[in-house]
Design an enzyme around this catalytic site. Structure first.
Site, short mmCIF file in Angstrom:
data_model
loop_
_atom_site.label_atom_id
_atom_site.label_comp_id
_atom_site.label_asym_id
_atom_site.label_seq_id
_atom_site.Cartn_x
_atom_site.Cartn_y
_atom_site.Cartn_z
N GLU A 1 9.66 18.96 -23.98
CA GLU A 1 9.00 19.24 -22.71
C GLU A 1 9.52 20.55 -22.11
OE1 GLU A 1 6.52 17.72 -21.34
OE2 GLU A 1 6.46 15.69 -22.17
N LYS B 1 7.16 23.51 -13.08
CA LYS B 1 6.31 22.35 -12.77
C LYS B 1 6.04 22.23 -11.28
CE LYS B 1 5.29 17.60 -13.71
NZ LYS B 1 5.56 16.38 -14.48
N HIS C 1 -0.23 17.21 -25.12
CA HIS C 1 -0.32 15.79 -24.80
C HIS C 1 -1.60 15.12 -25.30
CE1 HIS C 1 3.15 16.69 -22.35
NE2 HIS C 1 3.27 15.43 -22.01
N HIS D 1 8.24 9.98 -27.54
CA HIS D 1 7.21 10.70 -26.80
C HIS D 1 7.38 12.22 -26.92
CE1 HIS D 1 4.36 11.86 -23.75
NE2 HIS D 1 5.30 12.45 -23.06
N LYS E 1 3.23 11.56 -10.63
CA LYS E 1 2.40 10.75 -11.52
C LYS E 1 3.13 9.46 -11.86
CE LYS E 1 -0.56 13.99 -14.05
NZ LYS E 1 -0.90 14.49 -15.40
N ARG F 1 0.81 -1.22 0.00
CA ARG F 1 0.00 0.00 0.00
C ARG F 1 0.85 1.27 0.00
NH1 ARG F 1 -3.07 -3.37 3.58
NH2 ARG F 1 -5.02 -4.01 2.59
N ARG G 1 -3.09 22.07 -12.84
CA ARG G 1 -2.08 21.10 -13.27
C ARG G 1 -2.35 20.57 -14.67
NH1 ARG G 1 0.86 16.14 -9.96
NH2 ARG G 1 2.06 15.41 -11.74
N GLU H 1 -4.40 17.17 -10.34
CA GLU H 1 -4.93 17.64 -11.62
C GLU H 1 -6.42 17.95 -11.54
OE1 GLU H 1 -4.74 15.73 -15.90
OE2 GLU H 1 -2.72 16.06 -15.11
N HIS I 1 -0.65 12.14 -27.31
CA HIS I 1 -0.97 10.78 -26.86
C HIS I 1 -1.84 10.05 -27.87
CE1 HIS I 1 -0.20 11.48 -22.26
NE2 HIS I 1 0.91 11.33 -22.95
N ASN J 1 -0.34 19.41 -19.51
CA ASN J 1 -0.63 18.49 -20.60
C ASN J 1 -0.70 19.18 -21.95
OD1 ASN J 1 -0.95 15.87 -19.21
ND2 ASN J 1 -2.61 16.93 -18.16
#
Length: 368
Positions: free
Chosen positions: A186, A228, A249, A268, A144, A122, A242, A238, A253, A246
């Site tokens: 980025e 960031k 993205h 990427h 993330k 956990r 936040r 997010e 993506h 993206n």
């Protein structure tokens, strides 16, 4: 000389991102305060061979017991199969809650190792030692963690903040040019989101960083992490601001998913760079930003050796790309959420319940 950027807010324990040169050899002393038991270094086969011995030696000199577990290099390792294999290795090693996972590698390793650490018992501590520019400025900061599925990228994951991030500029000298350019996308993205002055520098003197200049890279990494960290500290999960991170993205993506995440086809960062250009051109087409800004973004991205047009990535179906975008993790209620811009340094979020303008734009850009 090192620079320390603190990341933290009201919802999670603050941690430091240390940026500098020679940090891999100082890693043991810097990680020791967090290593109450053992550490397990998770890396990919390529990075483990290049940087694993130095990190392992530094930890052992500091009296920290450690071993290295490697996964195959490449995006394909962000999978249920590799996550299961890594979890089994953690269990076989008998790690407990005092032990620490150290992610040594790029974004794939950081995402996979971070998710494993989040799930194991956990949640146990993990530390990021990013070895790619993309990971240093983006994926290693913010907590993330995720794996991919055939239905999309990063759709299965958890928020699990690291205890420490060590961004050693020296390791970037081992990167192939494509990986360096991929990370540079980025960096450019951060300027496009909220710092026009930073973008101006990246387009001028800072452009040397895209080809490996250590001084320019250091400044670019520090400023990117500052941007960031400020956003993440305000909005960890997010729920609001936040999402701006993206930028590029949602388009990117979708393109990656249609290509099957094949890095040989498109890295990427290349997808993100292309996505940023698409976002700015779409914004201009919708009357949201000056077409001059969209043209400038395209010029700076192209100057860094990154793709700017959909046809450079391949042949696509507009409907298929739109379907991928509608399945993006930012999507709500069947609509499409895009990060757009009023200009360089002025990104914002907009939801489209009617996808017709996006579909028309994709066709205009060359999708069938």
């Amino acid at each position: 000389m090192t620079t320390v950027v603190s990341v933290g807010g009201g919802t999670f324990t603050p941690y430091d991102v240390v940026v500098g040169r020679g940090l891999l050899h100082e890693a043991g002393a810097r990680i020791a305060p967090f290593a109450r038991g053992r550490t397990l270094i998770v890396s990919d086969e390529t990075v483990a061979a290049i940087h694993g011995p130095a990190l392992k030696s530094s930890l052992e000199v500091s009296g920290i017991r450690t071993e290295i577990v490697s996964v195959p290099a490449g995006e394909a390792s962000k999978s249920f199969a590799e996550l299961e294999r890594l979890m089994d290795r953690l269990l076989a090693a008998g790690l407990d809650r005092k032990d620490v996972v150290v992610a040594l590698g790029g974004g794939v390793v950081g995402d996979l190792a971070g998710l494993a650490a989040a799930l194991y018992m956990r949640g146990i501590d993990f530390i990021q030692v990013p070895t790619t520019l993309l990971a240093q400025v983006d994926s290693s900061v913010g907590g993330k963690t995720a794996i991919d599925t055939p239905r999309g990228k990063n759709l299965v994951g958890a928020f699990h903040q690291p205890r420490l991030v060590l961004a050693d500029i020296d390791v970037l000298a081992t990167l192939p040019p494509l990986q360096l350019r991929s990370g540079w996308a980025e960096v450019l993205k951060h300027g496009l989101i909220c710092d026009a002055g930073f973008f101006d520098w990246l387009a001028a003197d800072g452009a040397a960083g895209a080809t490996g200049d250590a001084e320019a890279l250091t400044r670019a990494v520090i400023r990117s992490v500052e941007i960031k960290s400020a956003i993440v500290g305000e909005d960890e999960k997010e729920a609001g601001r936040r999402a701006l991170l993206n930028l590029g993205h949602t388009f990117g993506h979708a393109i990656e998913a249609e290509l099957g995440f094949e890095e040989a086809a498109l890295a990427h960062g290349e997808a993100v760079a292309l996505g940023c250009c698409l976002a700015f051109r779409f914004s201009a087409g919708q009357g949201l930003c000056d077409p001059v800004d969209a043209a400038r973004v395209e010029q700076v991205v192209a100057a860094a050796g990154l793709p700017t047009r959909l046809v450079q990535a391949g042949r696509f179906s507009a409907e298929a790309l739109l379907g991928r975008m509608a399945g993006d993790k930012k999507a709500e209620g069947g609509g499409v959420t895009l990060i757009l811009a009023h200009g360089i340094g002025r990104a914002f979020t907009q939801r489209f319940s009617d996808p017709a303008p996006i579909l028309a734009f994709l066709r205009q850009e060359g999708a069938a």
